[in-house]
Design an enzyme around this catalytic site. Structure first.
Site, PDB file in Angstrom:
ATOM      1  N   LYS A   1      -5.230  18.715  65.547  1.00 16.97           N
ATOM      2  CA  LYS A   1      -6.175  19.282  65.824  1.00 16.97           C
ATOM      3  C   LYS A   1      -6.702  20.403  64.842  1.00 16.97           C
ATOM      4  O   LYS A   1      -7.830  20.116  64.264  1.00 16.97           O
ATOM      5  CB  LYS A   1      -6.280  19.918  66.930  1.00 16.97           C
TER       6      LYS A   1
ATOM      7  N   LYS B   1     -12.895  30.181  62.828  1.00 17.64           N
ATOM      8  CA  LYS B   1     -10.895  30.491  63.673  1.00 17.64           C
ATOM      9  C   LYS B   1     -10.572  29.048  63.243  1.00 17.64           C
ATOM     10  O   LYS B   1      -9.493  29.532  62.841  1.00 17.64           O
ATOM     11  CB  LYS B   1     -11.713  31.061  65.191  1.00 17.64           C
TER      12      LYS B   1
END
Length: 306
Positions: A173, A242
């Protein structure tokens, strides 16, 4: 699981809210908890049972989903005092967040000591995909636990089993998000340069999208959010920073140099510091327009989706 069994859901914000609603729409009762009052009010209004704490969710449900904003919050929810590890009923925790392999592996080991299996299941597709049930769900975990929650994960979209070890799905991911955010950044630079150079925005994207420079950014985000200037993809710049930060840290830990990724990260971080914390990722274009002195073009209404 049968549709009479209640499932838990911790973190019902931008992504968690529509996923919890999709579970309820398929007949699964949901008991939910979120630290944000507005998020709790919204999910209760949609039909979920209100919990007053993480522990209350985990004392009543065998399967608990989490959708959380950061590795620190994830670790606290999983292993902190009154967290999932302390639950009396929970046996499977399914994390849908993007928090990185290292946090996930540590949480899996801690939960295992309490007889709880962790399924690492980050999702891709944004808020729109969460609402439509068209996310890509990348899952890794023990075979028995994964088989038990497979039908639930398929409610969210297309399930792809990555491996048997929690953390494997997180790595994939992160790599995907790094590619996506880097593609958007370079496409934004090219787009602004083209507009400033006098190219028609629609024609430019039409040509790019049948040529070798096309990407998901040019084919989807630019057509649906940038050309119409709605800038409402549903994923904030802060989350991009992030995710790409976690991706680069993981790649560097593996000994892979990140020259291009690091440059893309710098652009996103600079936008973040210019008041971009809560702004949609597609608004990066507006920063580039401002920095380059480009005149923003008129909004172009997108064609209806087929």
């Amino acid at each position: 699981m049968t549709k009479q069994q209640t499932v838990g859901f911790i973190g019902v914000g931008v992504m968690g809210h529509p996923m919890a609603i999709n579970l309820m729409a398929k007949g699964y009762p949901v008991i939910a908890f979120d630290v944000q009052d507005a998020a709790m009010e919204a999910i209760v209004k949609a039909g979920a049972q209100r919990a007053s704490s993480i522990r209350e969710v985990c004392d009543q449900t065998r399967v608990v989903f989490t959708s959380l904003p950061s590795p620190a919050v994830f670790t606290q929810v999983m292993l902190g005092e009154e967290g999932i590890a302390s639950g009396k009923a929970v046996k499977i925790a399914v994390d849908l967040s993007t928090v990185g392999p290292r946090s996930t592996k540590a949480a899996a080991a801690g939960l295992h000591e309490h007889g709880i299996a962790l399924i690492d299941a980050p999702v891709s597709g944004g808020a729109a995909g969460a609402q439509k049930g068209t996310l890509t769900v990348m899952a890794a975990g023990g075979e028995a636990a994964l088989n038990e929650v497979k039908s639930l994960l398929e409610i969210f979209g297309k399930l792809v089993v990555i491996g048997k070890e929690p953390g494997q799905a997180q790595l994939l991911k992160l790599l995907n998000n790094m590619l996506s955010s880097t593609a958007f950044a370079i496409t934004a630079e090219a787009y602004v340069a083209g507009v400033k150079g006098g190219l028609d925005p629609q024609l430019m994207m039409d040509v790019i999208n049948v040529s070798s420079g096309r990407s998901a950014a040019s084919q989807e985000k630019f057509i649906r959010q940038v050309l119409p200037r709605t800038f409402d993809f549903g994923f904030p710049i802060s989350s991009i920073c992030k995710d790409i930060g976690l991706a680069i840290e993981e790649c560097e830990a593996l000994g892979v140099p990140m020259w291009v990724g690091s440059q893309a990260r710098q652009l996103w971080k600079f936008a973040l510091k210019q008041d971009g914390v809560g702004r949609d990722m597609t608004e990066l274009v507006t920063y580039l327009e401002k920095w380059s002195g480009a005149e923003p073009p008129p909004a172009i209404k997108p064609e209806p989706l087929k």
